[in-house]
Design a protein around this motif. Sequence first.
Motif, PDB file in Angstrom:
ATOM      1  N   GLY A  74       0.818  -1.211   0.000  1.00  0.00           N
ATOM      2  CA  GLY A  74       0.000   0.000   0.000  1.00  0.00           C
ATOM      3  C   GLY A  74       0.851   1.260   0.000  1.00  0.00           C
ATOM      4  N   GLY A  75       1.963   1.224   0.721  1.00  0.00           N
ATOM      5  CA  GLY A  75       2.866   2.364   0.742  1.00  0.00           C
ATOM      6  C   GLY A  75       3.474   2.643  -0.619  1.00  0.00           C
ATOM      7  N   ILE A  76       3.860   1.578  -1.325  1.00  0.00           N
ATOM      8  CA  ILE A  76       4.431   1.751  -2.664  1.00  0.00           C
ATOM      9  C   ILE A  76       3.381   2.309  -3.628  1.00  0.00           C
ATOM     10  CG2 ILE A  76       5.338   0.505  -4.662  1.00  0.00           C
ATOM     11  CD1 ILE A  76       6.864  -1.281  -2.750  1.00  0.00           C
ATOM     12  N   VAL A  77       2.156   1.760  -3.556  1.00  0.00           N
ATOM     13  CA  VAL A  77       1.081   2.272  -4.414  1.00  0.00           C
ATOM     14  C   VAL A  77       0.797   3.741  -4.105  1.00  0.00           C
ATOM     15  CG1 VAL A  77      -1.374   2.075  -4.969  1.00  0.00           C
ATOM     16  CG2 VAL A  77       0.026   0.012  -4.764  1.00  0.00           C
ATOM     17  N   GLY A  78       0.711   4.052  -2.804  1.00  0.00           N
ATOM     18  CA  GLY A  78       0.449   5.434  -2.402  1.00  0.00           C
ATOM     19  C   GLY A  78       1.548   6.384  -2.863  1.00  0.00           C
ATOM     20  N   GLY A  79       2.807   5.962  -2.741  1.00  0.00           N
ATOM     21  CA  GLY A  79       3.918   6.796  -3.182  1.00  0.00           C
ATOM     22  C   GLY A  79       3.902   7.020  -4.680  1.00  0.00           C
ATOM     23  N   PHE A  80       3.581   5.964  -5.423  1.00  0.00           N
ATOM     24  CA  PHE A  80       3.509   6.078  -6.879  1.00  0.00           C
ATOM     25  C   PHE A  80       2.420   7.065  -7.288  1.00  0.00           C
ATOM     26  CE2 PHE A  80       1.681   4.757 -10.946  1.00  0.00           C
ATOM     27  CZ  PHE A  80       2.810   4.764 -11.762  1.00  0.00           C
ATOM     28  N   LEU A  81       1.227   6.944  -6.672  1.00  0.00           N
ATOM     29  CA  LEU A  81       0.112   7.833  -7.013  1.00  0.00           C
ATOM     30  C   LEU A  81       0.418   9.277  -6.618  1.00  0.00           C
ATOM     31  CD1 LEU A  81      -2.924   5.603  -5.951  1.00  0.00           C
ATOM     32  CD2 LEU A  81      -2.053   6.025  -8.270  1.00  0.00           C
ATOM     33  N   LEU A  82       1.060   9.450  -5.441  1.00  0.00           N
ATOM     34  CA  LEU A  82       1.424  10.794  -5.013  1.00  0.00           C
ATOM     35  C   LEU A  82       2.385  11.442  -6.004  1.00  0.00           C
ATOM     36  CD1 LEU A  82       1.272  12.994  -2.799  1.00  0.00           C
ATOM     37  CD2 LEU A  82       3.222  11.859  -1.693  1.00  0.00           C
ATOM     38  N   GLY A  83       3.286  10.635  -6.546  1.00  0.00           N
ATOM     39  CA  GLY A  83       4.255  11.153  -7.503  1.00  0.00           C
ATOM     40  C   GLY A  83       3.633  11.587  -8.813  1.00  0.00           C
TER      41      GLY A  83
END
Length: 544
Positions: free
Chosen positions: A376-385
């Motif tokens: 979830g953290g990786i997905v969230g970081g990708f979307l934030l980027g």
Amino acid sequence: MAIDIIQLLKDSPELVSFVLLGLAYFIGNIRLGSLELGAPPGILIAGLIFGYFGFNVDEGLDTIGLFFFLYAVAFQAGPAFFSVVLPEGAKYVGLAAIATGIGFLLTYIFAQVFGFEAGIAAGLLAGSLTSPAGVAAALEAAPQMSQSISISSALTFLIGDISAILLARSIPNLFRFDLVAESRKAAEEKNVTEGDQDRLDDDWSLTLRAYQVNNPSLIGKTMTEFHNFTQCLVLRYKRKNDVYTDFSPETTIELGDRLLIWGPIAQQDILDQLFGAEVADADLLKLKIITQDITINKERVFGQTLESLGIHDKYACHITRISRSGINLQINPELAISRGDVLTISGPEKNLEQLTKEIGYVERDFNATDLVTFAGGIVGGFLLGKINIIINGIKIGLGSAGGLLFVGILLGYLRSIHPTFGRVPPATLWIFKELGLLFFLAGVGIKAGQGFSEAISALDISFFLCSLVIATTPVLAVFIYGVYVLKMNPALVLGASTGAVTATPAMAAVSAEARSSIPTIGYAGTYAFATVLQAIAASVMTLI
């Protein structure tokens, strides 16, 4: 049956990935005198060769590797990252900013003087500072320049790595200080335990024994006085066939008492002199002793000293080890406790459970990984980027690298406050970081190798000399500023200098020569901040 190895590798890019992985460690472990490059330069060299001869790795493998690496680095740095409010943390941020700023300025000047196009300049900056995050940020910011970014970063990464190692090892001679002596001095100031851990553990081996009081000199002594004299604890005592477990530290010892005494085995001779032979008393000896690693997360104990926690006097427990950010600290009564410190404590099971509730928590399942939070953290970081702000027609955003670093740091910090989620064992985190970095660099090396012939003919000696200057000047600047302006310990600053250019092999070389973990503390202080700043700098360089 004959197997065409070359054709097999060309038809199986997934196999090439693991061949490169093995070659990375093989090449990285080769020693040239006392110089050892490490796996990241090793996989770049192997990737350049394989790419030159037309081999490939699985498409997307480098991106997945990058996501693992950036998120794991940020997650690990999270608990300490927000300590920048402390004076020491602010110093490390400043050192990382100096290194990145000087590297960026030098790259910009060289690009203007020698006419390097933006992709070459961005790769020159990221590679010379040995920054995988910088390479990734530049590739994402300017995908149309991917070939030139990959080639220049792969070539200069090797220069940056080697020059950082050689310079860091030369600095003690250049500035005339004793690295070993300065490391010992810093260890004393910071209460860091140095030396062989097995020996340290042996010094804190504990023994549980029962004795009967026949020595007149002990009669009338309080339990506190007995502890101060022997460094051992009375866990329970037996008087006239009654066993007492809850008693005041001011309880006095009487003739004929039987005491259950617990303490370092090194104190055994003193106990034998005081009491004589042990007694076999099943009522006393059936007490269950356990050992737990307690992670500090209760705000009310932050800043308190070990002595004020009452671990000995109130809970009858022994501290056998203290670690902070992976560094073992000396067991000093005046040591101030910080968030995330791990205290290894032994004591009666009931007492230890009460103590744990007061100061922190114990990991119950050391091997489990919370992959829901991790993914979830990786997905969230990708979307934030992917979120951009458009100013004057220019898109400004964190990018995938910045988003992953931001979310990883945030979740790592939140876990240190609320340890009920997000567990990633240290060994798992290391695998994510190591494999992620190597798979990413494998893709960079392969891509660089495919255009190597054209690039090398277009680049002259000035390009490599520029890389050497960019790689070494920030290290020297950080060291000089840290020692002469901030008045920090030279061994700590030397480690911080290697972290400011994210040169892990250089840090390892310095720590080995110092025979100390002190340079590692400095390295950890600047590494996370430098990773973020270099990602921003490299992406900006593609716009110039």
